[in-house]
Scaffold this motif. Structure first.
Motif, PDB file in Angstrom:
ATOM      1  N   ASP A  83       0.847  -1.188   0.000  1.00 34.92           N
ATOM      2  CA  ASP A  83       0.000   0.000   0.000  1.00 34.92           C
ATOM      3  C   ASP A  83       0.885   1.242   0.000  1.00 34.92           C
ATOM      4  OD1 ASP A  83      -2.716   1.254   0.457  1.00 34.92           O
ATOM      5  OD2 ASP A  83      -1.579   2.040   2.164  1.00 34.92           O
ATOM      6  N   VAL A  84       0.513   2.255  -0.747  1.00 34.21           N
ATOM      7  CA  VAL A  84       1.339   3.456  -0.885  1.00 34.21           C
ATOM      8  C   VAL A  84       1.574   4.147   0.461  1.00 34.21           C
ATOM      9  CG1 VAL A  84      -0.534   5.047  -1.457  1.00 34.21           C
ATOM     10  CG2 VAL A  84       1.750   5.460  -2.345  1.00 34.21           C
ATOM     11  N   ASP A  85       0.568   4.174   1.336  1.00 29.63           N
ATOM     12  CA  ASP A  85       0.748   4.793   2.652  1.00 29.63           C
ATOM     13  C   ASP A  85       1.771   4.026   3.486  1.00 29.63           C
ATOM     14  OD1 ASP A  85      -1.067   6.852   2.177  1.00 29.63           O
ATOM     15  OD2 ASP A  85      -2.757   5.631   2.857  1.00 29.63           O
ATOM     16  N   VAL A  86       1.711   2.710   3.423  1.00 28.63           N
ATOM     17  CA  VAL A  86       2.682   1.879   4.149  1.00 28.63           C
ATOM     18  C   VAL A  86       4.082   2.126   3.600  1.00 28.63           C
ATOM     19  CG1 VAL A  86       3.402  -0.498   4.624  1.00 28.63           C
ATOM     20  CG2 VAL A  86       0.978   0.118   4.732  1.00 28.63           C
ATOM     21  N   PHE A  87       4.200   2.201   2.272  1.00 28.70           N
ATOM     22  CA  PHE A  87       5.501   2.451   1.652  1.00 28.70           C
ATOM     23  C   PHE A  87       6.110   3.755   2.145  1.00 28.70           C
ATOM     24  CE2 PHE A  87       7.886   4.647  -1.681  1.00 28.70           C
ATOM     25  CZ  PHE A  87       8.928   3.754  -1.875  1.00 28.70           C
ATOM     26  N   PHE A  88       5.328   4.843   2.110  1.00 32.65           N
ATOM     27  CA  PHE A  88       5.867   6.137   2.517  1.00 32.65           C
ATOM     28  C   PHE A  88       6.127   6.202   4.023  1.00 32.65           C
ATOM     29  CE2 PHE A  88       4.437   7.608  -1.677  1.00 32.65           C
ATOM     30  CZ  PHE A  88       5.631   8.170  -2.093  1.00 32.65           C
ATOM     31  N   ASP A  89       5.318   5.530   4.821  1.00 32.78           N
ATOM     32  CA  ASP A  89       5.588   5.477   6.264  1.00 32.78           C
ATOM     33  C   ASP A  89       6.921   4.786   6.533  1.00 32.78           C
ATOM     34  OD1 ASP A  89       3.225   6.776   6.790  1.00 32.78           O
ATOM     35  OD2 ASP A  89       2.129   4.956   7.373  1.00 32.78           O
ATOM     36  N   GLU A  90       7.159   3.676   5.838  1.00 34.52           N
ATOM     37  CA  GLU A  90       8.430   2.957   6.008  1.00 34.52           C
ATOM     38  C   GLU A  90       9.594   3.781   5.490  1.00 34.52           C
ATOM     39  OE1 GLU A  90       8.021  -0.888   4.172  1.00 34.52           O
ATOM     40  OE2 GLU A  90       6.550  -1.550   5.646  1.00 34.52           O
ATOM     41  N   LEU A  91       9.404   4.458   4.366  1.00 38.91           N
ATOM     42  CA  LEU A  91      10.456   5.304   3.810  1.00 38.91           C
ATOM     43  C   LEU A  91      10.802   6.441   4.769  1.00 38.91           C
ATOM     44  CD1 LEU A  91      12.323   6.007   1.433  1.00 38.91           C
ATOM     45  CD2 LEU A  91      10.429   7.345   0.482  1.00 38.91           C
ATOM     46  N   ASP A  92       9.792   7.120   5.301  1.00 37.98           N
ATOM     47  CA  ASP A  92      10.025   8.199   6.264  1.00 37.98           C
ATOM     48  C   ASP A  92      10.780   7.688   7.491  1.00 37.98           C
ATOM     49  OD1 ASP A  92       8.804  10.081   4.675  1.00 37.98           O
ATOM     50  OD2 ASP A  92       6.872   9.962   5.721  1.00 37.98           O
ATOM     51  N   ALA A  93      10.386   6.514   7.987  1.00 35.76           N
ATOM     52  CA  ALA A  93      11.046   5.946   9.166  1.00 35.76           C
ATOM     53  C   ALA A  93      12.510   5.639   8.870  1.00 35.76           C
ATOM     54  CB  ALA A  93      10.324   4.678   9.613  1.00 35.76           C
ATOM     55  N   LYS A  94      12.791   5.116   7.686  1.00 38.43           N
ATOM     56  CA  LYS A  94      14.178   4.803   7.311  1.00 38.43           C
ATOM     57  C   LYS A  94      15.008   6.076   7.174  1.00 38.43           C
ATOM     58  CE  LYS A  94      13.298   0.379   5.137  1.00 38.43           C
ATOM     59  NZ  LYS A  94      13.368  -0.429   3.921  1.00 38.43           N
ATOM     60  N   ILE A  95      14.420   7.112   6.607  1.00 40.25           N
ATOM     61  CA  ILE A  95      15.143   8.378   6.452  1.00 40.25           C
ATOM     62  C   ILE A  95      15.447   8.984   7.823  1.00 40.25           C
ATOM     63  CG2 ILE A  95      14.909  10.776   5.669  1.00 40.25           C
ATOM     64  CD1 ILE A  95      13.329   9.615   3.252  1.00 40.25           C
ATOM     65  N   LYS A  96      14.441   9.011   8.701  1.00 38.56           N
ATOM     66  CA  LYS A  96      14.652   9.551  10.048  1.00 38.56           C
ATOM     67  C   LYS A  96      15.695   8.741  10.801  1.00 38.56           C
ATOM     68  CE  LYS A  96      10.074  11.552  10.484  1.00 38.56           C
ATOM     69  NZ  LYS A  96       8.745  11.462  11.091  1.00 38.56           N
ATOM     70  N   ASP A  97      15.637   7.426  10.664  1.00 30.06           N
ATOM     71  CA  ASP A  97      16.603   6.552  11.323  1.00 30.06           C
ATOM     72  C   ASP A  97      18.010   6.816  10.792  1.00 30.06           C
ATOM     73  OD1 ASP A  97      17.348   4.330  13.042  1.00 30.06           O
ATOM     74  OD2 ASP A  97      17.639   3.181  11.180  1.00 30.06           O
ATOM     75  N   HIS A  98      18.133   6.961   9.486  1.00 30.21           N
ATOM     76  CA  HIS A  98      19.440   7.226   8.882  1.00 30.21           C
ATOM     77  C   HIS A  98      20.040   8.530   9.417  1.00 30.21           C
ATOM     78  CE1 HIS A  98      22.604   7.600   5.882  1.00 30.21           C
ATOM     79  NE2 HIS A  98      22.192   8.838   5.688  1.00 30.21           N
ATOM     80  N   TYR A  99      19.246   9.599   9.433  1.00 33.50           N
ATOM     81  CA  TYR A  99      19.764  10.881   9.901  1.00 33.50           C
ATOM     82  C   TYR A  99      19.990  10.893  11.411  1.00 33.50           C
ATOM     83  CZ  TYR A  99      19.583  13.002   5.357  1.00 33.50           C
ATOM     84  OH  TYR A  99      19.826  13.294   4.053  1.00 33.50           O
TER      85      TYR A  99
END
Length: 82
Positions: free
Chosen positions: A49-65
């Motif tokens: 689902d697109v919402d799940v994809f973007f939630d996971e992407l946001d979490a990965k970006i925040k985790d990376h930074y």
């Protein structure tokens, strides 16, 4: 929903198919159309689902930074500040 396969070459199959076409609650799909639906269903089975994809992407970006906030690598935003 139920899927039924009918061998069109079988004796009486054409009459059965024509009778089924008269029923309002029956939809008949030709083989090519049914194959396309099956391919689409198989493709979608592995999708996210697109919402799940973007939630996971946001979490990965925040985790990376969060892990790299003290590193000396610069971002595009840092370069604009200079």
């Amino acid at each position: 929903m139920i899927t039924i396969s009918i061998d069109e070459k079988a004796r009486g199959a054409k009459q059965l198919i024509e009778h089924l076409r008269t029923l309002k609650y029956v939809k008949i799909k030709e083989k090519a159309e049914a194959d396309e639906d099956k391919e689409y269903a198989e493709l979608m089975a592995g999708s996210v689902d697109v919402d799940v994809f973007f939630d996971e992407l946001d979490a990965k970006i925040k985790d990376h930074y969060a892990k790299n906030k003290n590193s000396k690598t610069s971002t595009a935003k840092d370069k604009r500040r200079k």
